[in-house]
Design an enzyme around this catalytic site. Structure first.
Site, short mmCIF file in Angstrom:
data_model
loop_
_atom_site.label_atom_id
_atom_site.label_comp_id
_atom_site.label_asym_id
_atom_site.label_seq_id
_atom_site.Cartn_x
_atom_site.Cartn_y
_atom_site.Cartn_z
N SER A 39 49.32 40.44 31.83
CA SER A 39 49.50 40.46 33.37
C SER A 39 50.71 39.56 33.60
O SER A 39 50.57 38.80 32.97
CB SER A 39 48.18 40.10 33.87
OG SER A 39 48.35 39.46 35.24
N TYR A 89 40.90 34.93 34.74
CA TYR A 89 41.55 36.33 34.05
C TYR A 89 43.09 36.19 33.61
O TYR A 89 43.15 36.48 32.32
CB TYR A 89 41.80 37.14 35.41
CG TYR A 89 42.54 38.26 35.19
CD1 TYR A 89 42.10 39.39 35.15
CD2 TYR A 89 43.91 38.17 35.81
CE1 TYR A 89 42.79 40.82 35.06
CE2 TYR A 89 44.68 39.35 35.71
CZ TYR A 89 44.17 40.65 35.35
OH TYR A 89 44.99 41.87 35.29
N1 LIG Z 1 46.87 47.09 38.56
C1 LIG Z 1 47.72 45.82 38.46
O1 LIG Z 1 48.07 45.53 39.68
C2 LIG Z 1 47.37 45.20 37.13
C3 LIG Z 1 48.43 44.11 37.01
C4 LIG Z 1 48.29 43.50 35.65
C5 LIG Z 1 47.58 43.93 34.81
N2 LIG Z 1 46.61 44.91 34.83
C6 LIG Z 1 45.73 45.14 33.93
O2 LIG Z 1 45.92 46.70 33.49
C7 LIG Z 1 44.74 47.05 32.95
C8 LIG Z 1 44.37 48.36 33.93
O3 LIG Z 1 44.08 48.02 35.05
P1 LIG Z 1 44.12 49.04 36.29
O4 LIG Z 1 44.75 48.18 37.39
O5 LIG Z 1 44.46 50.52 35.81
O6 LIG Z 1 42.63 48.91 36.67
P2 LIG Z 1 41.49 50.13 37.29
O7 LIG Z 1 42.11 51.18 38.10
O8 LIG Z 1 40.50 49.37 38.10
O9 LIG Z 1 40.73 50.72 36.09
C9 LIG Z 1 40.06 50.10 35.21
C10 LIG Z 1 39.73 50.94 34.02
O10 LIG Z 1 38.93 50.13 32.95
C11 LIG Z 1 37.68 50.34 32.85
N3 LIG Z 1 36.78 49.31 32.66
C12 LIG Z 1 36.39 48.48 33.43
N4 LIG Z 1 35.77 47.31 32.92
C13 LIG Z 1 35.22 47.82 31.76
C14 LIG Z 1 34.47 47.65 30.56
N5 LIG Z 1 33.85 46.47 30.67
N6 LIG Z 1 34.40 48.27 29.49
C15 LIG Z 1 35.00 49.62 29.58
N7 LIG Z 1 35.93 49.88 30.38
C16 LIG Z 1 36.19 49.15 31.43
C17 LIG Z 1 37.33 51.34 34.04
O11 LIG Z 1 36.35 52.43 33.62
P3 LIG Z 1 35.29 53.07 34.59
O12 LIG Z 1 36.13 53.31 35.58
O13 LIG Z 1 34.65 54.19 33.87
O14 LIG Z 1 34.26 51.87 34.76
C18 LIG Z 1 38.62 52.04 34.38
O15 LIG Z 1 38.88 53.07 33.57
C19 LIG Z 1 43.64 45.99 33.12
O16 LIG Z 1 43.70 45.40 31.75
C20 LIG Z 1 44.42 44.95 34.25
O17 LIG Z 1 44.03 43.74 33.98
C21 LIG Z 1 46.51 45.55 36.12
#
Ligand SMILES: NC(=O)c1ccc[n+]([C@@H]2O[C@H](COP(=O)([O-])OP(=O)(O)OC[C@H]3O[C@@H](n4cnc5c(N)ncnc54)[C@H](OP(=O)(O)O)[C@@H]3O)[C@@H](O)[C@H]2O)c1
Length: 247
Positions: free
Chosen positions: A142, A155
């Site tokens: 991130s 985080y």
């Molecule tokens: N969005 C942003 O702005 C952003 C920025 C920087 C970094 N990131 C990173 O990018 C990655 C993806 O984020 P996203 O924004 O796509 O999030 P998201 O839309 O909230 O999706 C999260 C995904 O992770 C799964 N998940 C959550 N907790 C879990 C666990 N304990 N075990 C297994 N699966 C789990 C969820 O599964 P279910 O739905 O089936 O529960 C879902 O498929 C993360 O690592 C996040 O920290 C995101």
């Protein structure tokens, strides 16, 4: 035949990555935690476009379950693709939590550590025996590792740990010709941490050189590139995908 595993492939960046990789001819094992319906929808979308994907349940906070998960992946490789090896792993699953350092509880701290650092460490360890020579690992970190953002300290600290771990993976797995890189998104339009509200989105956009937040597909294309042999000489790097956040 390239088969890759994407954790948290049911929504957001993971789902977009699954679709993008399938479009590029990779076969996909995507995992979900709470949302099998959303995971199945991603599988159907990939199949409708002529690709192949399988959704498996996985809690990345539960390192004790990873041995059994490896067995399930091994059986899935054989039955779905007649394959024995993986060509990629995307440690993507995660969640956000807003709480200033003053009020973070030990349980909140442990929860974030288990998902964002311990999970990727031991899941990679568990799947390593299945990884082919030339495989590629991508860890989602991130931009909060570079730009301190009040309220997300644990985080960001664990994402920083994952960035360091990425270099160690590259170092230790290099003799097997396995690469490891980190992708570090800025603000992306997903449901992470409850999603982006209008006011918050406007603030983030104003701090971004390109003047908007990102879309999951924009991160997915970079991950897919790092998984492919096109990026075969890119190793041990952390690549920001932020549109120029806080520069
Ligand atoms: N969005 C942003 O702005 C952003 C920025 C920087 C970094 N990131 C990173 O990018 C990655 C993806 O984020 P996203 O924004 O796509 O999030 P998201 O839309 O909230 O999706 C999260 C995904 O992770 C799964 N998940 C959550 N907790 C879990 C666990 N304990 N075990 C297994 N699966 C789990 C969820 O599964 P279910 O739905 O089936 O529960 C879902 O498929 C993360 O690592 C996040 O920290 C995101």
């Amino acid at each position: 035949m390239s088969v890759i595993v994407i954790t948290g492939g049911s929504r957001g960046i993971g789902a977009a990555t699954a679709v993008e990789c399938a479009q590029r001819g990779m076969s996909v094992i995507l995992t979900y935690k709470t949302n099998p319906t959303a995971a199945d929808a991603v599988v159907r979308r990939i199949e409708a476009a002529g690709g192949k994907a399988v959704a498996l349940p996985l809690d990345v906070a539960d390192a004790q379950s990873f041995g059994a998960f490896r067995g399930t992946v091994q059986r899935t490789l054989e039955t779905a693709w007649g394959a024995t090896t993986l060509h990629g792993l995307v440690n993507n699953a995660g969640y956000g939590l807003y709480n200033p350092i003053e009020t973070v509880t030990p349980a909140q701290f442990d929860g974030l550590m288990n998902v964002h650092l311990k999970g990727p460490f031991f899941l990679t360890q568990a799947l390593l025996p299945l990884m082919a020579q030339g495989a590629s690992i991508v860890n989602l970190t991130s931009a909060t590792t570079r730009v301190a953002t009040a309220g997300v300290a644990p985080y960001a600290a664990f994402k920083g740990g994952l960035e360091v771990l990425t270099r160690y993976m590259a170092k230790e797995f290099g003799e097997r010709r396995i690469r490891a890189n980190a992708v570090s998104p800025g603000a992306i339009r997903t449901e992470l941490g409850g999603g982006l509200t209008g006011e918050f989105e406007a603030l983030l956009a104003s701090q971004t050189a390109l003047g908007r937040v990102g879309e999951p597909e924009e991160v997915a294309r970079v991950i897919a590139h790092l998984l492919s042999s096109e990026s075969g000489w890119v190793n041990a790097q952390s690549i920001e995908v932020t549109g120029g956040y806080a520069v």
